[in-house]
Motif scaffolding. Structure first.
Motif, short mmCIF file in Angstrom:
data_model
loop_
_atom_site.label_atom_id
_atom_site.label_comp_id
_atom_site.label_asym_id
_atom_site.label_seq_id
_atom_site.Cartn_x
_atom_site.Cartn_y
_atom_site.Cartn_z
N ALA A 1 -57.30 -52.74 18.00
CA ALA A 1 -56.01 -53.28 18.42
C ALA A 1 -54.97 -52.20 18.19
O ALA A 1 -55.20 -51.24 17.45
N VAL A 2 -53.81 -52.36 18.81
CA VAL A 2 -52.73 -51.38 18.68
C VAL A 2 -51.42 -52.12 18.44
O VAL A 2 -51.10 -53.08 19.15
N ILE A 3 -50.66 -51.67 17.43
CA ILE A 3 -49.32 -52.18 17.17
C ILE A 3 -48.37 -51.00 17.28
O ILE A 3 -48.37 -50.11 16.43
N ASP A 4 -47.57 -50.99 18.32
CA ASP A 4 -46.64 -49.89 18.56
C ASP A 4 -45.33 -50.17 17.82
O ASP A 4 -44.54 -51.01 18.23
N CYS A 5 -45.12 -49.45 16.72
CA CYS A 5 -43.89 -49.57 15.93
C CYS A 5 -43.11 -48.26 15.97
O CYS A 5 -42.48 -47.86 14.99
N SER A 6 -43.17 -47.57 17.10
CA SER A 6 -42.59 -46.23 17.19
C SER A 6 -41.08 -46.23 17.31
O SER A 6 -40.45 -45.17 17.25
N GLY A 7 -40.46 -47.38 17.50
CA GLY A 7 -39.01 -47.45 17.52
C GLY A 7 -38.42 -46.87 18.79
O GLY A 7 -39.11 -46.58 19.77
N THR A 8 -37.09 -46.68 18.75
CA THR A 8 -36.36 -46.17 19.92
C THR A 8 -35.45 -45.01 19.56
O THR A 8 -34.70 -44.53 20.42
N TRP A 9 -35.49 -44.55 18.30
CA TRP A 9 -34.54 -43.54 17.84
C TRP A 9 -34.56 -42.29 18.71
O TRP A 9 -33.53 -41.67 18.95
N GLY A 10 -35.72 -41.92 19.21
CA GLY A 10 -35.83 -40.71 20.01
C GLY A 10 -35.44 -40.87 21.46
O GLY A 10 -35.55 -39.91 22.23
N ALA A 11 -34.98 -42.05 21.86
CA ALA A 11 -34.64 -42.30 23.26
C ALA A 11 -33.27 -42.97 23.37
O ALA A 11 -33.16 -44.14 23.76
N PRO A 12 -32.20 -42.26 23.04
CA PRO A 12 -30.86 -42.86 23.12
C PRO A 12 -30.43 -43.05 24.57
O PRO A 12 -30.84 -42.31 25.47
N ASN A 13 -29.59 -44.06 24.79
CA ASN A 13 -29.01 -44.25 26.11
C ASN A 13 -28.01 -43.14 26.40
O ASN A 13 -27.34 -42.64 25.49
N PRO A 14 -27.87 -42.76 27.65
CA PRO A 14 -26.94 -41.68 27.99
C PRO A 14 -25.51 -42.17 28.13
O PRO A 14 -25.24 -43.38 28.05
N ALA A 15 -24.60 -41.23 28.39
CA ALA A 15 -23.19 -41.57 28.54
C ALA A 15 -22.86 -42.08 29.93
O ALA A 15 -21.87 -42.79 30.12
N GLY A 16 -23.67 -41.71 30.92
CA GLY A 16 -23.36 -42.07 32.30
C GLY A 16 -23.26 -43.56 32.53
O GLY A 16 -24.03 -44.35 31.98
N SER A 17 -22.35 -43.97 33.37
CA SER A 17 -22.08 -45.40 33.58
C SER A 17 -23.19 -46.10 34.35
O SER A 17 -23.25 -47.33 34.34
N HIS A 18 -24.07 -45.35 35.01
CA HIS A 18 -25.11 -45.99 35.82
C HIS A 18 -26.41 -46.17 35.07
O HIS A 18 -27.41 -46.59 35.65
N GLY A 19 -26.45 -45.85 33.79
CA GLY A 19 -27.68 -45.93 33.03
C GLY A 19 -28.46 -44.63 33.06
O GLY A 19 -29.44 -44.47 32.33
N MET A 20 -28.03 -43.69 33.89
CA MET A 20 -28.62 -42.36 33.94
C MET A 20 -27.68 -41.38 33.27
O MET A 20 -26.47 -41.63 33.16
N PRO A 21 -28.20 -40.24 32.80
CA PRO A 21 -27.29 -39.22 32.26
C PRO A 21 -26.26 -38.84 33.31
O PRO A 21 -26.59 -38.67 34.50
N ALA A 22 -25.02 -38.72 32.90
CA ALA A 22 -23.98 -38.31 33.83
C ALA A 22 -24.26 -36.88 34.29
O ALA A 22 -24.76 -36.06 33.51
N PRO A 23 -23.97 -36.53 35.53
CA PRO A 23 -24.10 -35.14 35.93
C PRO A 23 -23.33 -34.23 34.96
O PRO A 23 -22.17 -34.48 34.66
#
Length: 464
Positions: free
Chosen positions: A150-172
């Protein structure tokens, strides 16, 4: 049924990952913890300067405490609010070093892929559920294949921050100017002081991380003349929630929001609300951040940016696993309605366990901060309850897996349909009820993660 001789793989050796390992050991199951960093608690060390808003009495797992107690561990003062560094030094590192657990942990082991043996995501095959998982693990010596039941993924989200861009993508221009942009809560009064003292910093975000960054910058400004703080919100200021204040079940969390709101109202920071970022460019040695404010194109100048807009799960190494995810929140469909900020933002989520975290791939779970997908309401104690329930289920104790053994504090605020209700009732439970009716447990089992009430309390991605 997958061969019981295989270990149960736990991805990540943070607070929830180590708690999962302790819970599995308590059930007579064999964990194998795979940590990408060089030491346990790698992500926690990154926010070591951050003080939690709950005391030690609320921040440890019961099975983990039992392993530590067996070796004469002296528990920290239950009333003390630890920093991330203290959480590692006084709890996570000693836990990982216990005789029961230390042989089950591999550091410097990055999981780069998970699949069923001989069966990719597309293929059903005979006995798919009985086939072991194969994890591809990258180490200094190359990539190794490890099998698990079995696998329990407890890797978190620290390494994947949301960007500043308003569309959910990194701003140009965001990536190009990364050297001037920090994510989360940088150590503004320590290692990053010189980069911000006497300069203009634009903070982006409305949550606790953004609040703490702003509070630290205000403290810095008192000793560093010329320090200026801009605070950008995506919503109009009147729609921004600064938390439940005195109604918050975690007093220091409530105080944090109240202090941040007071700074805005007093004009100690310049609020840009709403401000939707479209692009970032370098201009005359500074950043020119262009966005829309009240539908008008606006450019503000700043020497530095702090983007504290939350985190998102890294699902890239799970491409061959059959995941069941809500299309918006990226949590399981059973959990998503409880935490979706588009529906509510009470911050007080009903405790949940194996049943709510189950994916179509039998024996695979995501627990901890990553289980919440993109939602921002996770509390550390929730992760402890999640892995307790998962471990019970994997051991065949369905009754214990279904049993609720956690009560979470109310935040004192509930926002539904993006409009404050002005009441103290919880949108996570029935109307007119102060919160969900849950089985009580000892205080030590209901820990939450966030900033504590020492000077300038802070919070970061401390729950992953």
């Amino acid at each position: 049924m997958t061969d019981a001789s295989f270990p149960i793989a736990v991805i990540g050796a943070g607070p929830v990952g180590l708690a999962a390992a302790a819970q599995l050991l308590a059930r007579g199951l064999q964990p194998l913890v795979l940590e990408a960093g060089p030491e346990v608690g790698h992500a926690v060390r990154a926010w070591g300067h951050v003080r939690m808003f709950s005391p030690w009495a609320f921040n440890t797992d019961a099975a983990a405490r039992a392993l530590l107690a067996a070796e004469g561990w002296s528990a920290p003062d239950p009333a003390h609010y630890p920093t991330g560094a203290e959480l590692v030094a006084d709890y996570l590192a000693p836990l990982a070093a216990t005789a029961a657990l230390r042989g089950h942990i591999r550091t410097g082991a990055t999981v780069v892929g998970v699949a069923r043996r001989d069966l990719g995501r597309l293929h059903d095959g005979a006995g798919r559920d009985a086939a072991p998982f194969v994890l591809h693990v990258e180490t200094c010596c190359g990539v190794a294949a490890i099998e698990a039941r079995a696998v329990i993924d407890c890797s978190g989200t620290w390494g994947a921050p949301n960007p500043a861009g308003s569309h959910g993508m990194p701003a140009p221009g965001e990536a190009r100017n990364a050297g001037r942009i920090a994510y989360g809560i940088p150590d503004l009064l320590g290692a990053e002081r010189a980069a911000h003292a006497g300069r203009t910093t634009l903070v982006v975000g409305a949550g606790h991380s953004a609040m703490n960054a702003v509070l630290d910058l205000v403290a810095l400004a008192k000793t560093a003349p010329g320090t200026r703080i801009l605070w950008a919100f995506r919503r109009p200021l009147g729609a921004v929630s600064f938390g439940g204040g005195a109604r918050d079940g975690l007093a220091q969390r409530g105080a944090l929001g109240a202090r941040a709101q007071a700074l805005v109202e007093a004009g100690a920071v310049t609020a840009l609300a709403p401000f939707l970022i479209d692009r970032i460019a370098e201009q005359d040695g500074a950043l020119a951040v262009t966005g829309r404010q009240d539908a008008r194109a606006t450019t503000v100048r700043a020497d530095r940016m702090i983007v504290a807009t939350g985190f998102r799960p890294d699902l890239s190494f799970l491409r061959e696993v059959r995941l069941g995810l809500d299309p918006a929140v990226e949590a399981t469909p059973a959990l998503a309605p409880l935490i979706d900020p588009n529906l509510h933002a009470c911050g007080s989520v009903r405790p949940h366990g194996e049943a709510e975290l189950r994916h179509p791939e039998s024996g695979f779970y995501i627990a901890g901060m990553k289980s919440y997908g993109r939602a921002p309401t996770f509390l550390l104690a929730t992760g402890h309850e999640q892995v307790r329930s998962i471990a019970a289920f994997l051991a065949g104790d369905v009754e214990a897996a279904r049993r609720v053994e956690l009560v979470l504090p109310e935040t004192g605020v509930c926002v539904t349909d993006r409009a404050p209700t002005g009441t103290t009732t919880s949108c996570c439970g029935p109307a007119g009820v102060a919160g969900p009716v849950l089985a009580p447990v000892a205080a030590a089992d209901s820990g939450c993660c966030g900033p504590a009430g020492a000077p300038a309390p802070k919070t970061g991605g401390c729950c992953g």
